[in-house]
Enzyme design. Sequence first.
Site, PDB file in Angstrom:
ATOM      1  N   SER A  90       0.806  -1.221   0.000  1.00  0.00           N
ATOM      2  CA  SER A  90       0.000   0.000   0.000  1.00  0.00           C
ATOM      3  C   SER A  90       0.838   1.269   0.000  1.00  0.00           C
ATOM      4  O   SER A  90       0.344   2.338  -0.370  1.00  0.00           O
ATOM      5  CB  SER A  90      -0.946   0.002   1.205  1.00  0.00           C
ATOM      6  OG  SER A  90      -0.230  -0.192   2.406  1.00  0.00           O
ATOM      7  N   ASP A 147      -1.351   5.638  12.253  1.00  0.00           N
ATOM      8  CA  ASP A 147      -0.671   5.258  11.006  1.00  0.00           C
ATOM      9  C   ASP A 147       0.661   5.992  10.899  1.00  0.00           C
ATOM     10  O   ASP A 147       0.710   7.179  10.561  1.00  0.00           O
ATOM     11  CB  ASP A 147      -1.559   5.585   9.805  1.00  0.00           C
ATOM     12  CG  ASP A 147      -0.992   5.049   8.493  1.00  0.00           C
ATOM     13  OD1 ASP A 147       0.177   4.589   8.481  1.00  0.00           O
ATOM     14  OD2 ASP A 147      -1.702   5.096   7.469  1.00  0.00           O
ATOM     15  N   HIS A 151       2.174   4.879   6.357  1.00  0.00           N
ATOM     16  CA  HIS A 151       1.845   5.602   5.130  1.00  0.00           C
ATOM     17  C   HIS A 151       2.170   7.083   5.304  1.00  0.00           C
ATOM     18  O   HIS A 151       2.631   7.510   6.362  1.00  0.00           O
ATOM     19  CB  HIS A 151       0.369   5.385   4.785  1.00  0.00           C
ATOM     20  CG  HIS A 151       0.017   3.948   4.578  1.00  0.00           C
ATOM     21  ND1 HIS A 151      -0.479   3.158   5.594  1.00  0.00           N
ATOM     22  CD2 HIS A 151       0.122   3.148   3.487  1.00  0.00           C
ATOM     23  CE1 HIS A 151      -0.683   1.936   5.140  1.00  0.00           C
ATOM     24  NE2 HIS A 151      -0.313   1.893   3.866  1.00  0.00           N
TER      25      HIS A 151
END
Length: 442
Positions: free
Chosen positions: A155, A400, A403
């Site tokens: 991702s 997170d 990312h």
Amino acid sequence: MKQTSALSHGKNNQTITHLAISKILLLVTLTLITLTVIPLYFPFHKFPSISNSNNHTPTSPVVNHSQDSLITIDDNHHKCDVFSGEWVPNPDAPYYHNTTCWAIHEHQNCQKYGRPDSDYMKWRWKPDECDLQVFNPYQFLEIVRDKALAFVGDSVGRNHMQSLICMLSRVEYPIDISTTKDDDFKRWYYVSYNFTMATYWSPFLVKFEQPDTDGPTHTGVFSLYLDEFDEKWTNHIDEFNYLVINGGHWFSRPSFYYENHRVVGCKCCQIHNVTDYPMTFGYRRALKTAYKGILSRKNFKGVTILRTFAPMHFEGGEWNGGGDCVRRKPFKNNEIRLEGSNLELYLAQMEEFGKAQKEASENGLKFRLMDITQPMLLRPDGHPSKYGHWPSENVPLYNDCVHWCLPGPIDTWSDFLLHMLKMEGRRSAQEKINKRKRKIAS
């Protein structure tokens, strides 16, 4: 004697002719290089008026070129290590807004979900020995005209592609030409440039399954077939001129390792009589198989770019143990160093790439390295943290720190990518010159 003189005169004329042809070919080739990489113009501060629509209808903004925004090309860039440097303030950034680019994944749309600061968007990478030019979308699209590029990996690779779409949005939005509704396999097409960009979800780069969706860490248990290609991407790379691959973070998850269809070990499987290996065991073998998959394609002639992994920045705990990333400015090089699992992954990645690059070169293929690990190690401020959803939402997400916010630090990856494409064009042109010189000399 006259006959000998005439022959000698003829040879001299032939030599002069060859020299003249050589000079002409060199001049033509250099002209082509110049036309390929000459700076184009674009306005840094003018954003297109584009509604933030969820229907993803592509609309190309009006392009206004400004001679005040000339980007120059430093001919010494091919001698400079652009991946060694520091982050410096850049008040001109960002070059797009979260409200004008529909490609931003919700969980990376930090400004939308209330991140209070904005300085993390206002830095650029400054190599030690040269300047890395800020991404020029017009120039990029001209270089990739009539070509195709694919992102393969996890991702974070998709995060990279979405950033690139946003960076290109000042020129044109692509149309969705995906052959499936699966968001893990998307294809985008830039009509004006006949340029295709695709993404292939392959977090382990090899064939894998998920027989258990829970497991000891509640993130599932995976079966990795370390000696088998992931044909969901390896069978489709022949059509691409550029292949950007990445991977690393998923190898920390509980997994069974298979070779020759039998279990040879695991990562955190907690089963008696099954050897528990560090994550680099599976990572090395997966990388070897992925490279083998590329080299096995007889019709693939493109350039393979390995983007090294971007380190996580959890502090105060692990990703599932309360860890977070709350820093608000970049580190300096002397303030942090690569260590622990980050260092282990990086060393494994570099060693396996070196072996694959040598084999690729012997087979006439091009393997290149986009070494972003150190630059991104210095950016603990660029992650979404808790700003990937509304505080009131009951969503099963941790902070997170893997990312990256968009706009944000990974927009610089487009700077690196464009630089690499320019250097690739330079290499190709030089190879043609050398080939013609050898042909003339023979």
